[in-house]
Scaffold this motif. Structure first.
Motif, mmCIF file in Angstrom:
data_model
loop_
_atom_site.group_PDB
_atom_site.id
_atom_site.type_symbol
_atom_site.label_atom_id
_atom_site.label_comp_id
_atom_site.label_asym_id
_atom_site.label_seq_id
_atom_site.Cartn_x
_atom_site.Cartn_y
_atom_site.Cartn_z
ATOM 1 N N GLY A 1 0.811 -1.215 0.000
ATOM 2 C CA GLY A 1 0.000 0.000 0.000
ATOM 3 C C GLY A 1 0.843 1.262 0.000
ATOM 4 N N CYS A 2 1.889 1.281 0.803
ATOM 5 C CA CYS A 2 2.792 2.447 0.828
ATOM 6 C C CYS A 2 3.488 2.618 -0.515
ATOM 7 N N GLY A 3 3.857 1.503 -1.148
ATOM 8 C CA GLY A 3 4.469 1.579 -2.471
ATOM 9 C C GLY A 3 3.509 2.153 -3.496
ATOM 10 N N ALA A 4 2.249 1.740 -3.444
ATOM 11 C CA ALA A 4 1.245 2.264 -4.379
ATOM 12 C C ALA A 4 1.027 3.759 -4.146
ATOM 13 N N PHE A 5 0.959 4.163 -2.868
ATOM 14 C CA PHE A 5 0.803 5.582 -2.541
ATOM 15 C C PHE A 5 1.981 6.390 -3.066
ATOM 16 N N ARG A 6 3.180 5.874 -2.870
ATOM 17 C CA ARG A 6 4.394 6.564 -3.309
ATOM 18 C C ARG A 6 4.393 6.757 -4.826
ATOM 19 N N PHE B 1 10.620 -5.362 11.198
ATOM 20 C CA PHE B 1 11.030 -3.983 11.410
ATOM 21 C C PHE B 1 11.486 -3.347 10.082
ATOM 22 N N MET B 2 12.248 -4.090 9.288
ATOM 23 C CA MET B 2 12.736 -3.580 8.008
ATOM 24 C C MET B 2 11.579 -3.220 7.075
ATOM 25 N N MET B 3 10.567 -4.077 7.007
ATOM 26 C CA MET B 3 9.423 -3.800 6.128
ATOM 27 C C MET B 3 8.669 -2.559 6.591
ATOM 28 N N ILE B 4 8.583 -2.363 7.890
ATOM 29 C CA ILE B 4 7.933 -1.165 8.424
ATOM 30 C C ILE B 4 8.743 0.076 8.037
ATOM 31 N N ILE B 5 10.061 0.019 8.213
ATOM 32 C CA ILE B 5 10.933 1.156 7.882
ATOM 33 C C ILE B 5 10.870 1.460 6.378
ATOM 34 N N ILE C 1 6.768 6.654 1.871
ATOM 35 C CA ILE C 1 5.734 7.693 1.937
ATOM 36 C C ILE C 1 6.180 8.934 2.707
ATOM 37 N N SER C 2 7.400 8.932 3.181
ATOM 38 C CA SER C 2 7.898 10.070 3.946
ATOM 39 C C SER C 2 8.153 11.265 3.020
ATOM 40 N N TYR D 1 14.368 15.717 -7.921
ATOM 41 C CA TYR D 1 14.354 15.049 -6.625
ATOM 42 C C TYR D 1 13.223 14.033 -6.561
ATOM 43 N N PHE D 2 13.446 12.994 -5.793
ATOM 44 C CA PHE D 2 12.387 12.063 -5.422
ATOM 45 C C PHE D 2 11.882 12.481 -4.047
ATOM 46 N N THR D 3 10.598 12.343 -3.814
ATOM 47 C CA THR D 3 10.052 12.538 -2.478
ATOM 48 C C THR D 3 9.816 11.156 -1.900
ATOM 49 N N GLY D 4 10.537 10.848 -0.836
ATOM 50 C CA GLY D 4 10.473 9.517 -0.244
ATOM 51 C C GLY D 4 11.366 8.548 -1.002
ATOM 52 N N LEU D 5 11.551 7.398 -0.411
ATOM 53 C CA LEU D 5 12.383 6.365 -1.026
ATOM 54 C C LEU D 5 11.666 5.785 -2.240
#
Length: 179
Positions: free
Chosen positions: A114-119, A161-165, A171-172, A131-135
């Motif tokens: 979901g975060c990947g789709a949002f990004r 933990f890695m998947m959460i980060i 999305i940061s 620039y990219f916004t977020g990873l």
């Protein structure tokens, strides 16, 4: 004269679609990575994700070099990326280790996607100003895939933990210079 005109037109049409063909190769490799993962061929899935990353790298280079960047190509690239660097790596890590966590493992696998789709959606509607916004999802997917090699050596909670980060990194709001 007629044959050479037809040949010239055919070459121009193929040239115009070269980047899209590389993008579809990315999507195809990601799709096969998912299928191989579902059939417990995790090593082959891993290889296909990295091959998809190569195709993804070259589609943009070809589009810029041949001056054939299009809105269609941008959308197709994002749809391919969610498969190859969202779903495929998430499933690989889920099958490799996160399934041991039950519901939390499943939740954070889907959360990553979901975060990947949002990004990707945010990228598609934003101005590209160097620039990219977020990873980028490609980087997140390659990092997740690369971490698969560490499964025998690192405690299982690390991967959760890695998947959460990686999810929150996509999305940061931080900025990364494009290379």
């Amino acid at each position: 004269m007629f044959l050479s005109d037809v040949l010239d037109q055919t070459i121009k049409k193929c040239k115009a679609q070269l980047a899209n063909m590389l993008t579809l190769a990315n999507l195809t490799l990601g799709g096969f990575a998912i299928l191989f993962c579902l059939n417990d061929h995790l090593d082959l899935s891993l290889l296909l994700i990295f091959l998809a990353a190569l195709a993804d790298r070259f589609d943009g280079i070809v589009a810029r070099k041949l001056n054939i960047e299009t809105d269609l190509g941008k959308q197709l690239d994002s749809m391919s990326d969610i498969i190859s660097f969202g779903v495929a790596p998430a499933l690989l890590i889920y099958q490799g280790i996160l399934s041991e966590f039950g519901a939390p493992g499943a939740f954070f696998t889907i959360f990553y996607i979901g975060c990947g789709a949002f990004r990707l959606a945010r990228f598609n509607i934003s101005e590209n100003n160097g620039y990219f916004t977020g990873l980028p999802i490609t980087a997140a997917g390659c990092l997740a895939t690369l971490s698969f090699f560490a499964i025998p050596y690192i405690p299982a909670p690390f991967f959760l933990f890695m998947m959460i980060i990686l999810s929150f990194s996509m999305i940061s709001p931080f900025k990364l210079r494009k290379i």
